[in-house]
Write a protein that holds these residues in place. Structure first.
Motif, PDB file in Angstrom:
ATOM      1  N   SER A  84       8.654   9.000   6.604  1.00 30.52           N
ATOM      2  CA  SER A  84      10.096   8.848   6.563  1.00 30.52           C
ATOM      3  C   SER A  84      10.230   7.442   6.097  1.00 30.52           C
ATOM      4  O   SER A  84      11.253   6.670   6.724  1.00 30.52           O
ATOM      5  N   LEU A  85       9.933   6.966   5.080  1.00 31.68           N
ATOM      6  CA  LEU A  85      10.013   5.856   4.556  1.00 31.68           C
ATOM      7  C   LEU A  85      11.278   5.331   4.099  1.00 31.68           C
ATOM      8  O   LEU A  85      12.079   6.216   3.553  1.00 31.68           O
ATOM      9  N   LYS A  86      12.018   4.246   4.253  1.00 34.57           N
ATOM     10  CA  LYS A  86      13.294   3.972   4.068  1.00 34.57           C
ATOM     11  C   LYS A  86      13.292   2.648   3.148  1.00 34.57           C
ATOM     12  O   LYS A  86      12.281   1.932   3.082  1.00 34.57           O
ATOM     13  N   PRO A  87      14.402   2.343   2.282  1.00 34.02           N
ATOM     14  CA  PRO A  87      14.241   1.216   1.551  1.00 34.02           C
ATOM     15  C   PRO A  87      14.071  -0.082   2.244  1.00 34.02           C
ATOM     16  O   PRO A  87      13.496  -1.046   1.623  1.00 34.02           O
ATOM     17  N   ASP A  88      14.458  -0.184   3.502  1.00 38.86           N
ATOM     18  CA  ASP A  88      14.305  -1.534   4.170  1.00 38.86           C
ATOM     19  C   ASP A  88      12.828  -1.465   4.459  1.00 38.86           C
ATOM     20  O   ASP A  88      12.213  -2.702   4.863  1.00 38.86           O
ATOM     21  N   ASP A  89      11.916  -0.522   4.272  1.00 39.62           N
ATOM     22  CA  ASP A  89      10.356  -1.004   4.456  1.00 39.62           C
ATOM     23  C   ASP A  89       9.838  -1.309   3.114  1.00 39.62           C
ATOM     24  O   ASP A  89       8.618  -1.872   3.227  1.00 39.62           O
ATOM     25  N   THR A  90      10.577  -1.577   2.203  1.00 38.55           N
ATOM     26  CA  THR A  90      10.239  -2.461   0.952  1.00 38.55           C
ATOM     27  C   THR A  90       9.718  -3.678   1.332  1.00 38.55           C
ATOM     28  O   THR A  90      10.531  -4.568   1.799  1.00 38.55           O
ATOM     29  N   ALA A  91       8.295  -4.110   0.955  1.00 39.32           N
ATOM     30  CA  ALA A  91       7.788  -5.298   1.408  1.00 39.32           C
ATOM     31  C   ALA A  91       6.384  -5.492   0.805  1.00 39.32           C
ATOM     32  O   ALA A  91       5.664  -4.179   0.273  1.00 39.32           O
TER      33      ALA A  91
END
Length: 128
Positions: A84-91
């Motif tokens: 359930s990945l979200k753009p905020d998980d980008t890192a």
């Protein structure tokens, strides 16, 4: 010194999944607590999850119920399964380790200064 190498990062669409691996060399991983951290551009490094040598697990609130940490000591590897990945998980995601000790290494919040050995990181990008 424990040497750690992360792999499994990449580009994934929102709602998708990835599994990151953290493979150790130099020492057996079985006596180490391992943590996953991440750092997004312009932001401070954030602790995500950790697992003790006794396989107790901890998660920061933002990833609870979406990420699962596990270990396979026979393969000297710790995994972070992310769903359930979200753009905020980008890192950039880093794994880090230190020998199991008291006070515990694996805590919430994760304290990066408790971890002595770090990998080079793997990029995770969540975007459509």
């Amino acid at each position: 010194q424990l040497q750690l190498v992360e792999s499994g990062g990449g580009l994934v669409q929102p709602g998708g999944s990835l599994r990151l691996s953290c493979t150790a060399s130099g020492f057996t991983l079985a006596t180490y607590d391992i943590g996953w951290f991440r750092q997004a551009p312009g932001k401070e490094r954030e602790g995500v999850s950790c697992i003790t040598s006794g396989i107790a697990t901890k998660y920061t609130d933002s990833v609870k119920d979406r990420f699962t940490i596990s270990r396979d000591n026979a393969k000297n590897t710790v995994y972070l399964h992310m769903s359930s990945l979200k753009p905020d998980d980008t890192a950039v995601y880093y794994c880090a380790g230190d020998r199991t000790s008291f006070p515990p290494v694996c805590t919430i919040p994760l304290r990066d200064w408790r971890y002595n050995d770090w990998g080079q990181g793997t990029q995770v990008t969540v975007s459509s």
